[in-house]
Design a protein around this motif. Structure first.
Motif, PDB file in Angstrom:
ATOM      1  N   GLY A   4       3.504   4.224   0.280  1.00 23.54           N
ATOM      2  CA  GLY A   4       2.510   5.284   0.425  1.00 23.54           C
ATOM      3  C   GLY A   4       2.336   6.024  -0.874  1.00 23.54           C
ATOM      4  N   ASP A   5       1.676   7.151  -0.806  1.00 25.28           N
ATOM      5  CA  ASP A   5       1.464   8.000  -1.965  1.00 25.28           C
ATOM      6  C   ASP A   5       2.802   8.276  -2.646  1.00 25.28           C
ATOM      7  OD1 ASP A   5       0.646   9.946  -3.765  1.00 25.28           O
ATOM      8  OD2 ASP A   5      -0.724  10.876  -2.344  1.00 25.28           O
ATOM      9  N   PRO A   6       2.937   8.010  -3.941  1.00 28.93           N
ATOM     10  CA  PRO A   6       4.231   8.219  -4.609  1.00 28.93           C
ATOM     11  C   PRO A   6       4.752   9.638  -4.422  1.00 28.93           C
ATOM     12  CG  PRO A   6       2.708   7.061  -6.046  1.00 28.93           C
ATOM     13  CD  PRO A   6       1.913   7.485  -4.854  1.00 28.93           C
ATOM     14  N   HIS A   7       6.049   9.744  -4.247  1.00 28.27           N
ATOM     15  CA  HIS A   7       6.713  11.040  -4.063  1.00 28.27           C
ATOM     16  C   HIS A   7       6.933  11.685  -5.431  1.00 28.27           C
ATOM     17  CE1 HIS A   7       9.766  13.987  -2.866  1.00 28.27           C
ATOM     18  NE2 HIS A   7       9.424  13.764  -1.609  1.00 28.27           N
ATOM     19  N   VAL A   8       6.831  13.004  -5.479  1.00 27.22           N
ATOM     20  CA  VAL A   8       7.048  13.705  -6.739  1.00 27.22           C
ATOM     21  C   VAL A   8       8.455  13.451  -7.261  1.00 27.22           C
ATOM     22  CG1 VAL A   8       7.826  15.874  -5.660  1.00 27.22           C
ATOM     23  CG2 VAL A   8       6.726  15.920  -7.918  1.00 27.22           C
ATOM     24  N   GLY A   9       9.390  13.119  -6.349  1.00 26.32           N
ATOM     25  CA  GLY A   9      10.742  12.785  -6.782  1.00 26.32           C
ATOM     26  C   GLY A   9      10.788  11.561  -7.677  1.00 26.32           C
ATOM     27  N   ILE A  19       9.998  -2.358  -8.782  1.00 27.32           N
ATOM     28  CA  ILE A  19       9.374  -2.051  -7.499  1.00 27.32           C
ATOM     29  C   ILE A  19      10.237  -2.638  -6.383  1.00 27.32           C
ATOM     30  CG2 ILE A  19       7.355  -2.416  -6.039  1.00 27.32           C
ATOM     31  CD1 ILE A  19       6.857  -0.494  -8.324  1.00 27.32           C
ATOM     32  N   GLU A  20      10.769  -1.750  -5.539  1.00 27.53           N
ATOM     33  CA  GLU A  20      11.660  -2.181  -4.454  1.00 27.53           C
ATOM     34  C   GLU A  20      10.845  -2.243  -3.162  1.00 27.53           C
ATOM     35  OE1 GLU A  20      15.300   0.088  -4.518  1.00 27.53           O
ATOM     36  OE2 GLU A  20      15.900  -0.859  -6.399  1.00 27.53           O
ATOM     37  N   ASP A  21      10.288  -3.412  -2.915  1.00 31.85           N
ATOM     38  CA  ASP A  21       9.338  -3.584  -1.817  1.00 31.85           C
ATOM     39  C   ASP A  21       9.877  -4.480  -0.706  1.00 31.85           C
ATOM     40  OD1 ASP A  21       9.374  -5.863  -3.364  1.00 31.85           O
ATOM     41  OD2 ASP A  21       7.200  -6.180  -3.329  1.00 31.85           O
ATOM     42  N   THR A  22      11.174  -4.353  -0.435  1.00 36.34           N
ATOM     43  CA  THR A  22      11.751  -5.181   0.636  1.00 36.34           C
ATOM     44  C   THR A  22      11.568  -4.576   2.021  1.00 36.34           C
ATOM     45  OG1 THR A  22      13.918  -4.139   0.306  1.00 36.34           O
ATOM     46  CG2 THR A  22      13.482  -6.169  -0.904  1.00 36.34           C
ATOM     47  N   ALA A  56      -0.196  -1.533   0.554  1.00 38.40           N
ATOM     48  CA  ALA A  56      -0.681  -2.404  -0.515  1.00 38.40           C
ATOM     49  C   ALA A  56      -1.143  -1.641  -1.756  1.00 38.40           C
ATOM     50  CB  ALA A  56      -1.808  -3.282   0.021  1.00 38.40           C
ATOM     51  N   THR A  57      -1.726  -0.451  -1.571  1.00 43.28           N
ATOM     52  CA  THR A  57      -2.263   0.296  -2.711  1.00 43.28           C
ATOM     53  C   THR A  57      -1.224   1.157  -3.430  1.00 43.28           C
ATOM     54  OG1 THR A  57      -2.887   2.098  -1.204  1.00 43.28           O
ATOM     55  CG2 THR A  57      -4.561   0.413  -1.657  1.00 43.28           C
ATOM     56  N   SER A  58      -0.049   1.239  -2.871  1.00 45.72           N
ATOM     57  CA  SER A  58       0.937   2.191  -3.385  1.00 45.72           C
ATOM     58  C   SER A  58       1.460   1.809  -4.765  1.00 45.72           C
ATOM     59  CB  SER A  58       2.105   2.305  -2.400  1.00 45.72           C
ATOM     60  OG  SER A  58       3.071   3.215  -2.865  1.00 45.72           O
TER      61      SER A  58
END
Length: 488
Positions: A16-21, A44-47, A54-56
């Protein structure tokens, strides 16, 4: 500080929308990499396929680049340890899972999700001091386990955490840290994807990561990760656990409760990247210069020391960020600010693509509002009257109703003074109006110019009046005064 070139990474999940963290962690990882002449890696940890968006991934690239937190290796640019996307590394993990099973450090578990849920509920109901998986499957063959209740056809693989597992470790920020005892963590899921705990260790080792810098929520996982390093015979990296970002009520900042947890929110609101970067630095680190919050990233790097990181949960204070953003806006050249305002306004839909004339007018108008801006998003609304056709300007009805008994006389006198004015400069406009309204009508300046401001801008609150009239031009200024005269 050890000046050996260090390799650090940030490894966000595209959920999702990247976290400020993600930006917060990237900032500190990148600073230490630059301080030691090392490298900063983006992985990118996409497991987690159930939460994958998809857009993140592109949003991660775009927002980190916007902040100037650029990486040396990553999925988009490659590098010596490619691929940097975990879903493209699945064949990498399985051999290490098999190695752990053969060495007796891991085992297959066929327990169904229903059985595991029931086990958790039972432990909670009985308030058992022992929680986590009960090792029902350990030591059993598939056939033996299939004869028992709660069997699932496709197994997961779990770590076999020893009873004497070492729970203490040294943290670069916190010193000696003790974590709770872990249970038998799943390291390979039923879908064949590794869990975070296995993949992060394997990838960090294979990519030569020397320092693992992450949030303090991962302290409890560190003993599990250290076990994996030792079982696989690999050198352990240094660990540094940053304090979590907190809301004003001290709760953990989350995208569900706080819009500022979304990294793209800052672009949408009109913050400058250098201001946000400076702010994130101050959340867990003292000012580089005594009694001065403002510093460049280069100054931050030059003074960097893990010992200076404050472990107290930093409060995400938007008032402080706003103050910093206003400072950075005021420090820009008017031309640079105009370019940033225009780019923001087009991107966020405040403006269609401006004409050359509008762009030139914006560059002349920006100095009128620069000192008053906190966000880029405020500029176009404050200057909208300059880009509105005379017939389309809406006069605030509340302000019109409160214009006062002298308003008609003021507008009439202003028209007489300005229609004969040969020099349409703001200095000449001010002299003419002061002479006609303050000296001629005997009205105090506080009240004399209000109706003129209302006519020209449609509001009683606007940028400097005389400069605005100069930019608007003689014909438009006089036309707007005549329109207000008819309304009065």
């Amino acid at each position: 500080m050890n000046q050996t070139p260090a390799r650090l990474r940030v490894a966000p999940s595209p959920t999702g929308d990247p976290h400020v963290g993600t930006a917060y962690m990237s900032l500190f990882n990148l600073a230490y990499a630059r301080a030691t002449g090392g490298a900063f890696v983006l992985r990118i940890e996409d497991t987690d396929r159930a939460r994958y968006v998809a857009t993140s991934e592109q949003q991660i690239y775009d927002t980190l680049h916007w902040l100037g937190l650029d990486w040396d290796e990553g999925p988009d640019i490659g590098g010596p340890y490619a691929p940097y996307r975990q879903s493209e590394r699945l064949e990498t993990y399985r051999p290490f899972v098999e190695q752990l099973i053969e060495a007796g450090h891991a085992y297959y578990c066929w327990c169904s999700t229903e059985r595991l849920a029931g086990l958790r509920a039972e432990q909670q109901a009985s308030k058992s001091p022992v929680t986590g998986y009960d090792r029902l499957c350990h030591g059993l063959t598939r056939e033996q386990r299939a004869a028992l209740p709660g069997f699932s056809e496709t197994p997961v693989v779990r770590m076999l955490v020893p009873d004497d597992v070492e729970l203490a470790f040294t943290d670069l920020i916190r010193g000696e840290v003790s974590a709770p005892r872990p249970d038998d963590q799943v390291i390979l899921k039923a879908d064949g994807f590794p869990t975070y705990h296995l993949a992060v260790v394997v990838d960090d080792h294979l990519m030569g990561i020397t320092h693992v810098v992450r949030g303090e929520e991962w302290i409890s996982s560190t003993p599990k990760h250290l076990l994996l390093y030792r079982w696989l015979g690999w050198p352990e990296p240094a660990f540094a656990h940053m304090p979590l970002l907190r809301n004003t009520d001290k709760s953990k900042i989350s995208k569900r409760k706080n819009p500022a947890a979304r990294l793209t929110w800052f672009l949408e609101q009109g913050y400058l990247p250098e201001a946000l970067r400076n702010f994130l630095q101050l959340l867990a680190y003292p000012p580089v210069h005594d009694d001065e919050d403002v510093s460049t990233f280069e100054e931050f790097v030059a003074a960097f020391d893990w010992a200076k990181v404050n472990t107290t949960g930093p409060i995400f204070d938007l008032a402080k960020l706003n103050a910093l953003n206003g400072h950075y806006i005021r420090a820009l050249s008017p031309g640079d600010l105009a370019d940033r305002v225009a780019a923001f306004a087009v991107r966020e839909g405040q403006w269609t693509q401006p004409s050359q004339a509008d762009a030139a007018l914006l560059r002349r108008a920006v100095p009128l509002v620069q000192e008053r801006l906190v966000l880029l998003s405020e500029a176009v609304p404050k200057l909208a009257y300059l880009f509105t056709a005379d017939d389309d300007l809406v006069v605030d009805p509340d302000a019109l109703a409160k214009a006062g008994p002298d308003a008609a006389a003021v507008v009439r006198a202003a028209l007489v003074a300005l229609e004969a004015l040969p020099d349409w400069s703001h200095e000449a406009i001010q002299v003419a109006l002061r002479g006609a309204l303050v000296d001629g009508l005997g009205i105090k300046p506080k009240f004399a110019f209000g109706p003129v401001r209302l006519a020209v801008t449609g509001s009683t609150v606007s940028p400097p009046l005389f400069e605005s009239m100069e930019l608007l031009g003689r014909e438009s200024s006089l036309a707007r005064l005549r329109t207000l005269q008819s309304l009065l």
